[in-house]
Motif scaffolding. Sequence first.
Motif, PDB file in Angstrom:
ATOM      1  N   VAL A 189       0.845  -1.191   0.000  1.00 61.20           N
ATOM      2  CA  VAL A 189       0.000   0.000   0.000  1.00 61.20           C
ATOM      3  C   VAL A 189       0.885   1.247   0.000  1.00 61.20           C
ATOM      4  N   ALA A 190       2.022   1.153   0.676  1.00 59.30           N
ATOM      5  CA  ALA A 190       2.978   2.267   0.736  1.00 59.30           C
ATOM      6  C   ALA A 190       3.854   2.219  -0.512  1.00 59.30           C
ATOM      7  N   ALA A 191       3.635   3.148  -1.420  1.00 60.01           N
ATOM      8  CA  ALA A 191       4.393   3.175  -2.673  1.00 60.01           C
ATOM      9  C   ALA A 191       5.786   3.763  -2.451  1.00 60.01           C
ATOM     10  N   ARG A 192       6.770   3.118  -3.020  1.00 61.92           N
ATOM     11  CA  ARG A 192       8.151   3.611  -2.991  1.00 61.92           C
ATOM     12  C   ARG A 192       8.645   3.917  -1.579  1.00 61.92           C
ATOM     13  N   GLY A 193       8.195   3.154  -0.603  1.00 60.37           N
ATOM     14  CA  GLY A 193       8.684   3.314   0.747  1.00 60.37           C
ATOM     15  C   GLY A 193       8.127   4.494   1.525  1.00 60.37           C
ATOM     16  N   GLU A 194       7.189   5.220   0.942  1.00 62.64           N
ATOM     17  CA  GLU A 194       6.561   6.339   1.649  1.00 62.64           C
ATOM     18  C   GLU A 194       5.138   5.960   2.024  1.00 62.64           C
ATOM     19  N   LEU A 195       4.680   6.487   3.143  1.00 58.91           N
ATOM     20  CA  LEU A 195       3.322   6.187   3.569  1.00 58.91           C
ATOM     21  C   LEU A 195       2.311   6.643   2.526  1.00 58.91           C
ATOM     22  N   ALA A 196       1.334   5.795   2.305  1.00 58.53           N
ATOM     23  CA  ALA A 196       0.218   6.149   1.419  1.00 58.53           C
ATOM     24  C   ALA A 196      -0.679   7.151   2.148  1.00 58.53           C
ATOM     25  N   PRO A 197      -1.478   7.908   1.406  1.00 58.21           N
ATOM     26  CA  PRO A 197      -2.385   8.865   2.058  1.00 58.21           C
ATOM     27  C   PRO A 197      -3.245   8.227   3.157  1.00 58.21           C
ATOM     28  N   VAL A 198      -3.754   7.030   2.929  1.00 57.05           N
ATOM     29  CA  VAL A 198      -4.602   6.408   3.949  1.00 57.05           C
ATOM     30  C   VAL A 198      -3.787   6.108   5.208  1.00 57.05           C
ATOM     31  N   GLN A 199      -2.538   5.730   5.062  1.00 56.41           N
ATOM     32  CA  GLN A 199      -1.690   5.478   6.226  1.00 56.41           C
ATOM     33  C   GLN A 199      -1.422   6.776   6.988  1.00 56.41           C
ATOM     34  N   LYS A 200      -1.176   7.853   6.256  1.00 56.24           N
ATOM     35  CA  LYS A 200      -0.967   9.156   6.902  1.00 56.24           C
ATOM     36  C   LYS A 200      -2.222   9.585   7.657  1.00 56.24           C
ATOM     37  N   CYS A 201      -3.386   9.304   7.080  1.00 55.61           N
ATOM     38  CA  CYS A 201      -4.643   9.666   7.741  1.00 55.61           C
ATOM     39  C   CYS A 201      -4.851   8.871   9.022  1.00 55.61           C
ATOM     40  N   PHE A 202      -4.438   7.607   9.031  1.00 56.86           N
ATOM     41  CA  PHE A 202      -4.517   6.814  10.261  1.00 56.86           C
ATOM     42  C   PHE A 202      -3.651   7.463  11.340  1.00 56.86           C
ATOM     43  N   LEU A 203      -2.480   7.929  10.964  1.00 55.24           N
ATOM     44  CA  LEU A 203      -1.604   8.626  11.923  1.00 55.24           C
ATOM     45  C   LEU A 203      -2.229   9.937  12.379  1.00 55.24           C
ATOM     46  N   ASP A 204      -2.719  10.720  11.423  1.00 53.99           N
ATOM     47  CA  ASP A 204      -3.293  12.028  11.737  1.00 53.99           C
ATOM     48  C   ASP A 204      -4.503  11.933  12.663  1.00 53.99           C
ATOM     49  N   ARG A 205      -5.338  10.926  12.476  1.00 52.09           N
ATOM     50  CA  ARG A 205      -6.586  10.790  13.244  1.00 52.09           C
ATOM     51  C   ARG A 205      -6.443   9.876  14.457  1.00 52.09           C
ATOM     52  N   GLY A 206      -5.274   9.291  14.668  1.00 54.26           N
ATOM     53  CA  GLY A 206      -5.096   8.381  15.805  1.00 54.26           C
ATOM     54  C   GLY A 206      -5.834   7.077  15.604  1.00 54.26           C
ATOM     55  N   GLY A 207      -5.911   6.623  14.354  1.00 51.60           N
ATOM     56  CA  GLY A 207      -6.624   5.389  14.037  1.00 51.60           C
ATOM     57  C   GLY A 207      -5.845   4.129  14.342  1.00 51.60           C
ATOM     58  N   ALA A 208      -4.638   4.264  14.869  1.00 53.83           N
ATOM     59  CA  ALA A 208      -3.822   3.106  15.233  1.00 53.83           C
ATOM     60  C   ALA A 208      -3.408   3.246  16.687  1.00 53.83           C
ATOM     61  N   GLN A 209      -3.608   2.177  17.448  1.00 52.52           N
ATOM     62  CA  GLN A 209      -3.156   2.210  18.834  1.00 52.52           C
ATOM     63  C   GLN A 209      -2.179   1.064  19.070  1.00 52.52           C
ATOM     64  N   CYS A 210      -2.641  -0.128  19.373  1.00 54.73           N
ATOM     65  CA  CYS A 210      -1.701  -1.214  19.669  1.00 54.73           C
ATOM     66  C   CYS A 210      -0.998  -1.717  18.415  1.00 54.73           C
ATOM     67  N   GLY A 211      -1.624  -1.568  17.251  1.00 52.78           N
ATOM     68  CA  GLY A 211      -0.990  -1.936  15.992  1.00 52.78           C
ATOM     69  C   GLY A 211      -1.313  -3.321  15.464  1.00 52.78           C
ATOM     70  N   ILE A 212      -1.995  -4.147  16.218  1.00 54.08           N
ATOM     71  CA  ILE A 212      -2.293  -5.503  15.734  1.00 54.08           C
ATOM     72  C   ILE A 212      -3.273  -5.453  14.558  1.00 54.08           C
ATOM     73  N   CYS A 213      -4.341  -4.701  14.669  1.00 50.89           N
ATOM     74  CA  CYS A 213      -5.344  -4.661  13.609  1.00 50.89           C
ATOM     75  C   CYS A 213      -4.984  -3.692  12.488  1.00 50.89           C
ATOM     76  N   THR A 214      -4.077  -2.771  12.765  1.00 51.22           N
ATOM     77  CA  THR A 214      -3.822  -1.663  11.848  1.00 51.22           C
ATOM     78  C   THR A 214      -3.482  -2.091  10.424  1.00 51.22           C
ATOM     79  N   PRO A 215      -2.564  -3.027  10.211  1.00 48.91           N
ATOM     80  CA  PRO A 215      -2.261  -3.404   8.818  1.00 48.91           C
ATOM     81  C   PRO A 215      -3.486  -3.933   8.067  1.00 48.91           C
ATOM     82  N   GLY A 216      -4.272  -4.783   8.715  1.00 48.42           N
ATOM     83  CA  GLY A 216      -5.474  -5.300   8.077  1.00 48.42           C
ATOM     84  C   GLY A 216      -6.498  -4.217   7.822  1.00 48.42           C
ATOM     85  N   MET A 217      -6.631  -3.285   8.765  1.00 46.83           N
ATOM     86  CA  MET A 217      -7.548  -2.154   8.585  1.00 46.83           C
ATOM     87  C   MET A 217      -7.109  -1.294   7.408  1.00 46.83           C
TER      88      MET A 217
END
Length: 157
Positions: free
Chosen positions: A80-108
């Motif tokens: 999902v991360a093109a060329r080693g940089e976070l994809a927009p959706v990954q950045k949005c997870f960071l921006d909104r705090g959508g990741a906590q423990c990290g277990i579900c995050t990759p699947g989400m």
Amino acid sequence: MTTLTVAFTLNGKPVWLDVAPADRLLDTLRYQLGLTGTKEGCGEGECGACSVLIDGELVNSCLVAVCQVEGASVLTVEGVAARGELAPVQKCFLDRGGAQCGICTPGMIVAAHRFLTTGLPATNENVREAIAGNLCRCTGYVKIVEAIQLAAGGGER
């Protein structure tokens, strides 16, 4: 032990592997290919932590024998991360705090990536339906839904 060679496309690159016929795709990704972003949560196809896309369809990699991906295209969270940089959706997870423990995050993120390719409006209902096969025990889903809506360009709040 009997092995067979499996050829498929992984994150846009061709792969040829010698595998045991019953090896799970999840284990092959993590231990043979070193792609540890895909997590094992339950090992029973119930939690979605191991979600990947096979030919564009969201699947639990813990339930897929690696020999089933012969000739297919597989996308993991690393893809999902093109060329080693976070994809927009990954950045949005960071921006909104959508990741906590990290277990579900990759699947989400993989489920969200799949949803974002559909072009459906990012309503609460559509986003929640898109991630319904992915369980999170930390966030209560609000921040995850907001992250996906942000990645979609706004949507409902």
